[in-house]
Scaffold this motif. Sequence first.
Motif, PDB file in Angstrom:
ATOM      1  N   LYS A  45      33.108 -50.076  16.326  1.00 12.91           N
ATOM      2  CA  LYS A  45      31.819 -49.494  17.031  1.00 12.91           C
ATOM      3  C   LYS A  45      31.191 -50.386  17.905  1.00 12.91           C
ATOM      4  CE  LYS A  45      30.794 -47.469  12.409  1.00 12.91           C
ATOM      5  NZ  LYS A  45      30.018 -47.573  11.291  1.00 12.91           N
ATOM      6  N   GLU A  46      31.386 -51.805  17.672  1.00  7.95           N
ATOM      7  CA  GLU A  46      30.793 -52.760  18.502  1.00  7.95           C
ATOM      8  C   GLU A  46      31.764 -52.611  20.058  1.00  7.95           C
ATOM      9  OE1 GLU A  46      30.653 -56.424  16.763  1.00  7.95           O
ATOM     10  OE2 GLU A  46      28.886 -56.129  16.113  1.00  7.95           O
ATOM     11  N   ALA A  47      33.190 -52.409  19.654  1.00  7.16           N
ATOM     12  CA  ALA A  47      34.014 -52.392  20.895  1.00  7.16           C
ATOM     13  C   ALA A  47      34.104 -50.995  21.637  1.00  7.16           C
ATOM     14  CB  ALA A  47      35.351 -52.840  20.433  1.00  7.16           C
ATOM     15  N   MET A  48      33.531 -50.185  20.838  1.00  6.18           N
ATOM     16  CA  MET A  48      33.717 -48.686  21.644  1.00  6.18           C
ATOM     17  C   MET A  48      33.228 -48.599  23.241  1.00  6.18           C
ATOM     18  SD  MET A  48      35.620 -46.349  21.027  1.00  6.18           S
ATOM     19  CE  MET A  48      35.754 -46.457  19.198  1.00  6.18           C
ATOM     20  N   PRO A  49      31.919 -49.052  23.513  1.00  5.48           N
ATOM     21  CA  PRO A  49      31.521 -49.134  24.773  1.00  5.48           C
ATOM     22  C   PRO A  49      32.348 -49.791  25.736  1.00  5.48           C
ATOM     23  CG  PRO A  49      29.718 -49.797  23.336  1.00  5.48           C
ATOM     24  CD  PRO A  49      30.820 -49.843  22.536  1.00  5.48           C
ATOM     25  N   GLU A  50      33.087 -50.719  25.486  1.00  3.85           N
ATOM     26  CA  GLU A  50      33.839 -51.353  26.442  1.00  3.85           C
ATOM     27  C   GLU A  50      35.145 -50.709  26.506  1.00  3.85           C
ATOM     28  OE1 GLU A  50      33.927 -55.938  26.385  1.00  3.85           O
ATOM     29  OE2 GLU A  50      33.192 -55.601  24.318  1.00  3.85           O
ATOM     30  N   VAL A  51      35.549 -50.051  25.430  1.00  2.11           N
ATOM     31  CA  VAL A  51      36.745 -49.117  25.593  1.00  2.11           C
ATOM     32  C   VAL A  51      36.590 -47.912  26.499  1.00  2.11           C
ATOM     33  CG1 VAL A  51      38.294 -47.539  24.505  1.00  2.11           C
ATOM     34  CG2 VAL A  51      37.682 -49.871  23.388  1.00  2.11           C
ATOM     35  N   ASN A  52      35.401 -47.359  26.208  1.00  6.41           N
ATOM     36  CA  ASN A  52      34.902 -46.287  27.133  1.00  6.41           C
ATOM     37  C   ASN A  52      34.643 -46.598  28.502  1.00  6.41           C
ATOM     38  OD1 ASN A  52      34.615 -44.632  24.738  1.00  6.41           O
ATOM     39  ND2 ASN A  52      32.727 -44.665  24.420  1.00  6.41           N
ATOM     40  N   ASP A  53      34.413 -47.821  29.008  1.00  5.38           N
ATOM     41  CA  ASP A  53      34.130 -48.477  30.276  1.00  5.38           C
ATOM     42  C   ASP A  53      35.446 -48.453  30.958  1.00  5.38           C
ATOM     43  OD1 ASP A  53      31.420 -48.827  29.860  1.00  5.38           O
ATOM     44  OD2 ASP A  53      31.435 -50.870  29.809  1.00  5.38           O
ATOM     45  N   LEU A  54      36.561 -49.116  30.161  1.00  5.69           N
ATOM     46  CA  LEU A  54      38.044 -49.014  30.519  1.00  5.69           C
ATOM     47  C   LEU A  54      38.518 -47.481  30.902  1.00  5.69           C
ATOM     48  CD1 LEU A  54      39.431 -51.685  28.073  1.00  5.69           C
ATOM     49  CD2 LEU A  54      39.144 -51.827  30.507  1.00  5.69           C
ATOM     50  N   ARG A  55      38.133 -46.770  29.866  1.00  3.76           N
ATOM     51  CA  ARG A  55      38.474 -45.177  30.023  1.00  3.76           C
ATOM     52  C   ARG A  55      38.001 -44.695  31.668  1.00  3.76           C
ATOM     53  NH1 ARG A  55      35.070 -42.194  26.285  1.00  3.76           N
ATOM     54  NH2 ARG A  55      33.554 -42.382  27.995  1.00  3.76           N
ATOM     55  N   ASP A  56      36.721 -45.012  31.789  1.00  5.87           N
ATOM     56  CA  ASP A  56      35.905 -44.466  32.854  1.00  5.87           C
ATOM     57  C   ASP A  56      36.529 -45.225  34.100  1.00  5.87           C
ATOM     58  OD1 ASP A  56      34.869 -42.734  31.024  1.00  5.87           O
ATOM     59  OD2 ASP A  56      33.032 -43.689  30.848  1.00  5.87           O
ATOM     60  N   GLU A  57      36.347 -46.266  34.050  1.00  8.65           N
ATOM     61  CA  GLU A  57      36.801 -47.297  35.296  1.00  8.65           C
ATOM     62  C   GLU A  57      38.203 -46.951  35.781  1.00  8.65           C
ATOM     63  OE1 GLU A  57      37.309 -51.890  36.412  1.00  8.65           O
ATOM     64  OE2 GLU A  57      35.865 -51.249  34.775  1.00  8.65           O
ATOM     65  N   TYR A  58      39.163 -46.667  34.869  1.00  4.48           N
ATOM     66  CA  TYR A  58      40.596 -46.575  35.275  1.00  4.48           C
ATOM     67  C   TYR A  58      41.057 -45.007  35.069  1.00  4.48           C
ATOM     68  CZ  TYR A  58      40.939 -51.923  35.008  1.00  4.48           C
ATOM     69  OH  TYR A  58      40.447 -53.032  35.333  1.00  4.48           O
ATOM     70  N   ASP A  59      40.135 -44.249  35.112  1.00  5.60           N
ATOM     71  CA  ASP A  59      40.301 -42.887  34.895  1.00  5.60           C
ATOM     72  C   ASP A  59      41.587 -42.282  35.626  1.00  5.60           C
ATOM     73  OD1 ASP A  59      39.848 -40.321  33.879  1.00  5.60           O
ATOM     74  OD2 ASP A  59      39.171 -39.668  35.888  1.00  5.60           O
ATOM     75  N   ASP A  60      42.033 -42.606  36.615  1.00  5.57           N
ATOM     76  CA  ASP A  60      43.084 -42.087  37.666  1.00  5.57           C
ATOM     77  C   ASP A  60      44.342 -42.700  37.242  1.00  5.57           C
ATOM     78  OD1 ASP A  60      41.707 -44.446  39.135  1.00  5.57           O
ATOM     79  OD2 ASP A  60      42.157 -43.485  40.999  1.00  5.57           O
ATOM     80  N   GLN A  61      44.172 -43.979  36.709  1.00 10.34           N
ATOM     81  CA  GLN A  61      45.258 -45.055  36.448  1.00 10.34           C
ATOM     82  C   GLN A  61      45.760 -45.045  34.948  1.00 10.34           C
ATOM     83  OE1 GLN A  61      43.139 -48.106  38.718  1.00 10.34           O
ATOM     84  NE2 GLN A  61      45.175 -48.736  39.456  1.00 10.34           N
ATOM     85  N   LEU A  62      44.935 -44.582  34.151  1.00 11.56           N
ATOM     86  CA  LEU A  62      45.142 -44.961  32.784  1.00 11.56           C
ATOM     87  C   LEU A  62      44.808 -43.799  31.756  1.00 11.56           C
ATOM     88  CD1 LEU A  62      45.603 -47.469  30.973  1.00 11.56           C
ATOM     89  CD2 LEU A  62      43.357 -48.000  30.595  1.00 11.56           C
ATOM     90  N   ASN A  63      45.993 -43.479  31.011  1.00  6.63           N
ATOM     91  CA  ASN A  63      45.506 -42.567  29.653  1.00  6.63           C
ATOM     92  C   ASN A  63      44.944 -43.295  28.722  1.00  6.63           C
ATOM     93  OD1 ASN A  63      46.990 -40.105  31.077  1.00  6.63           O
ATOM     94  ND2 ASN A  63      48.848 -41.386  30.614  1.00  6.63           N
ATOM     95  N   VAL A  64      43.935 -42.879  28.048  1.00  8.67           N
ATOM     96  CA  VAL A  64      43.503 -43.301  26.898  1.00  8.67           C
ATOM     97  C   VAL A  64      43.577 -42.630  25.549  1.00  8.67           C
ATOM     98  CG1 VAL A  64      41.107 -44.575  26.018  1.00  8.67           C
ATOM     99  CG2 VAL A  64      41.815 -44.802  28.416  1.00  8.67           C
ATOM    100  N   VAL A  65      43.833 -42.979  24.761  1.00  9.85           N
ATOM    101  CA  VAL A  65      44.033 -41.903  23.473  1.00  9.85           C
ATOM    102  C   VAL A  65      43.465 -42.794  22.378  1.00  9.85           C
ATOM    103  CG1 VAL A  65      45.472 -40.781  21.705  1.00  9.85           C
ATOM    104  CG2 VAL A  65      46.176 -40.531  24.215  1.00  9.85           C
TER     105      VAL A  65
END
Length: 147
Positions: A45-65
């Motif tokens: 739960k603590e890490a999820m905002p950072e995972v979401n930041d990665l997802r959003d920041e790298y949206d066009d370069q990175l798949n996130v599952v």
Amino acid sequence: MKLREQMPELTGATSWINDEVTKEDLVGDKATLIHFWSVSCHLCKEAMPEVNDLRDEYDDQLNVVAVHMPRSEDDLDMGVIEAMAMGHDITQPIYVDSEHKLTDAFENKYVPAYYVFDKEGQLRHFQAGGNGMPMLRKRINRVLGEE
């Protein structure tokens, strides 16, 4: 999993939330981050905002599952999993692994756990635990820089 091994097939989910993806959807176009989490995991739960930041920041370069890996019987309630996903803004596809099929395929024992695959589907980085987000970002950048 060992480095350079191929991404396992994403089969055997007891359910999918948000969207369903296959290995074929992920490999060949972009690098992929697959992260394991659980509703009973405080560090997740603590890490999820950072995972979401990665997802959003790298949206066009990175798949996130996301992969929900239950740690006990209490973690199997789909209502709780869905509410947690909504409450923590997990909009990426979530593979619900109530039978540990993907967990076993990855030989994963931890939550949170992070697997970074290059666009060919080879494992390039693994890390577990709540700390180390700067290292995860660095490894993602390295994989993206090679492509």
